[in-house]
Design an enzyme around this catalytic site. Structure first.
Site, PDB file in Angstrom:
ATOM      1  N   TYR A 120       0.855  -1.547  -0.200  1.00  9.93           N
ATOM      2  CA  TYR A 120      -0.260  -0.057  -0.179  1.00  9.93           C
ATOM      3  C   TYR A 120       1.038   1.428   0.010  1.00  9.93           C
ATOM      4  CZ  TYR A 120      -3.770  -3.152   1.083  1.00  9.93           C
ATOM      5  OH  TYR A 120      -5.258  -3.698   1.101  1.00  9.93           O
ATOM      6  N   LYS A 155       4.334 -15.695   1.932  1.00 17.27           N
ATOM      7  CA  LYS A 155       4.024 -16.309   0.447  1.00 17.27           C
ATOM      8  C   LYS A 155       5.497 -16.670   0.394  1.00 17.27           C
ATOM      9  CE  LYS A 155       1.315 -17.047  -3.371  1.00 17.27           C
ATOM     10  NZ  LYS A 155       0.858 -18.903  -2.677  1.00 17.27           N
ATOM     11  N   ASP A 185      -2.597 -18.484   1.388  1.00 18.71           N
ATOM     12  CA  ASP A 185      -3.513 -19.212   0.944  1.00 18.71           C
ATOM     13  C   ASP A 185      -4.217 -20.122   1.952  1.00 18.71           C
ATOM     14  OD1 ASP A 185      -0.661 -19.418  -0.252  1.00 18.71           O
ATOM     15  OD2 ASP A 185      -1.362 -20.267  -2.279  1.00 18.71           O
ATOM     16  N   ASP A 198      -5.265  -7.593   5.592  1.00 19.99           N
ATOM     17  CA  ASP A 198      -6.272  -6.355   5.433  1.00 19.99           C
ATOM     18  C   ASP A 198      -7.341  -7.267   4.960  1.00 19.99           C
ATOM     19  OD1 ASP A 198      -8.221  -4.577   4.780  1.00 19.99           O
ATOM     20  OD2 ASP A 198      -7.047  -3.615   3.475  1.00 19.99           O
ATOM     21  N   ASP A 253     -11.106  -9.750   7.158  1.00 20.14           N
ATOM     22  CA  ASP A 253     -12.129  -9.781   6.722  1.00 20.14           C
ATOM     23  C   ASP A 253     -13.332 -11.168   6.473  1.00 20.14           C
ATOM     24  OD1 ASP A 253     -12.123  -7.245   6.249  1.00 20.14           O
ATOM     25  OD2 ASP A 253     -14.035  -6.732   4.352  1.00 20.14           O
TER      26      ASP A 253
END
Ligand code: NAI
Ligand code: MG
Length: 351
Positions: A130, A179, A210, A234, A238
């Site tokens: 970001y 990752k 994943d 982020d 959720d």
């Protein structure tokens, strides 16, 4: 002399003002019960700030926040928030995912999968993709865009130390999200394991992002603390909304090294329900509770938590929780009134 705190309220856009106002009413009342002063100043961020003051993160907001004890934030649609986080170096973002007993059947998973669920996601908040170099360009293959995921090792190490410290105080299990099969130059596991040498009581496990996304849905109670970079943290957090029953319940707090904090729900501006007065304020209220705890106002925090438990146990639900059967549908303001009533009754019981 009674204690006094200065809180900056940044309402933002969409349902931001609805959930911030609701939370403020409740914490102001609790402040009066506990005998401390809560002085609230309003500041602007995002589109509202750009339209009125010419910048999404204007100097006025910066200065107000610099002299405050905390920031309570709603939501914005565009720029401003990343600048605010970066300005104050809020690199620690805590996102608890904790099942509320009376809402266990609201989870997208069967109750036995989420009973006792208590996860803390520790997300790095001021670096990574970001904030990396980005842009759009054109070469012989066509028009392209790019964002860069860059982390200094010290940035990974410092969030690792926070996560290890928190794991040490909880169940002692830290899961590192990475990752590294595709992004080998971002060695999260290695760096976290090195830092973990100073935390012999914490067990560290590393997991590809994943797989972790799948495990969070298959078997979420296996986790304690999860440490993640900005992007993965982020996205993964959720999933907590589905585990808990609504994204409107998810809370978060962000801190810099000095312990100064920004308190906000995880959800966004919810354009589909804005202005209807039905937003669930509990995510923002939960963040305000984290603020009270950070200030050491544990009694105030406890009062709100207990009131919330009672209200939910009585079956009151905002629309996002799909009330049915004996449950009672309430809007934002009705829920606030229930809190004020419950807190008042608690006060009378104590007198
Ligand atoms: P969202 O979180 O705003 O909404 C997703 C869904 O959840 C919607 O159906 C919404 O009605 C519902 N919802 C969210 N919060 C709720 C609440 N408190 N009570 C009841 N229902 C609730 O996410 P979405 O739609 O992806 O994003 C909308 C805008 O918000 C975008 O512009 C996005 O950039 C922004 N956003 C801002 C954030 C922030 O300021 N921290 C965080 C996430 C998104
Ligand atoms: Mg998000």
């Amino acid at each position: 002399m009674s204690k006094s705190y200065r809180l900056i309220a940044i309402e933002g856009e969409g349902i931001g003002p609805e959930v911030v106002d609701a939370s403020l009413k409740i914490i102001q009342y609790v402040a009066s019960l506990e005998g401390f002063d809560l002085n609230v100043n309003y500041a602007m961020l995002g589109e509202v700030a750009f339209n009125k003051l010419g910048s999404p993160f204007p100097k006025e907001t910066q200065q107000l926040c610099e002299n405050a004890d905390g920031i309570l934030f709603g939501a914005v649609t565009g720029s401003g928030l990343l600048e605010l986080r970066q300005h104050f170096d809020f690199f620690i973002n805590l996102r608890p995912i904790r099942i509320i007993d009376s809402l266990v059947e609201k989870s997208s998973l069967k109750s036995d999968k989420v009973l006792g669920l208590d996860i803390l996601i520790v997300r790095e908040l001021v670096s990574g993709i970001y904030f990396g170099s980005s842009g759009r360009g054109e070469d012989y293959q066509g028009i392209y865009g790019y964002h860069t995921m860059k982390y200094y090792d010290w940035e990974i190490r410092r969030i690792a130390r926070v996560a290890l410290e928190l794991a040490q105080r909880r169940q002692g299990l830290l899961t590192v999200v990475h990752k590294e099969n595709a992004l080998p130059h971002l060695p999260w596991s290695h760096l976290v394991l090195e830092e973990a040498k100073n935390f012999p009581n914490v067990v560290v496990q590393s997991m590809l992002v994943d797989n972790l996304a799948m495990q969070l849905v298959l078997n979420p109670t296996r986790f304690d603390v999860i440490v993640a970079g900005n992007l993965f943290g982020d996205i993964l957090s959720d999933i907590g909304g589905a585990l808990m029953g609504s994204v409107g319940l998810l809370t978060s707090a962000s801190f810099n090294a000095q312990g100064f904090g920004l308190y906000e729900a995880v959800h966004g501006t919810a354009p589909d329900i804005v202005g209807k007065g039905i937003a669930n304020p509990l995510g923002t209220l939960g963040s305000a509770i984290l603020c009270l705890e950070q200030w050491g106002e544990y009694n105030a925090a406890k009062r709100i938590i207990q009131a919330q438990e009672k209200i939910l146990a009585q079956g009151y639900r905002t629309a996002d929780l799909n009330p049915h059967g004996a449950e009672i549908l309430v809007n934002t303001e009705e829920l606030v009134q229930l809190f004020l009533q419950e807190l008042g009754e608690e006060k009378r019981a104590c007198n």
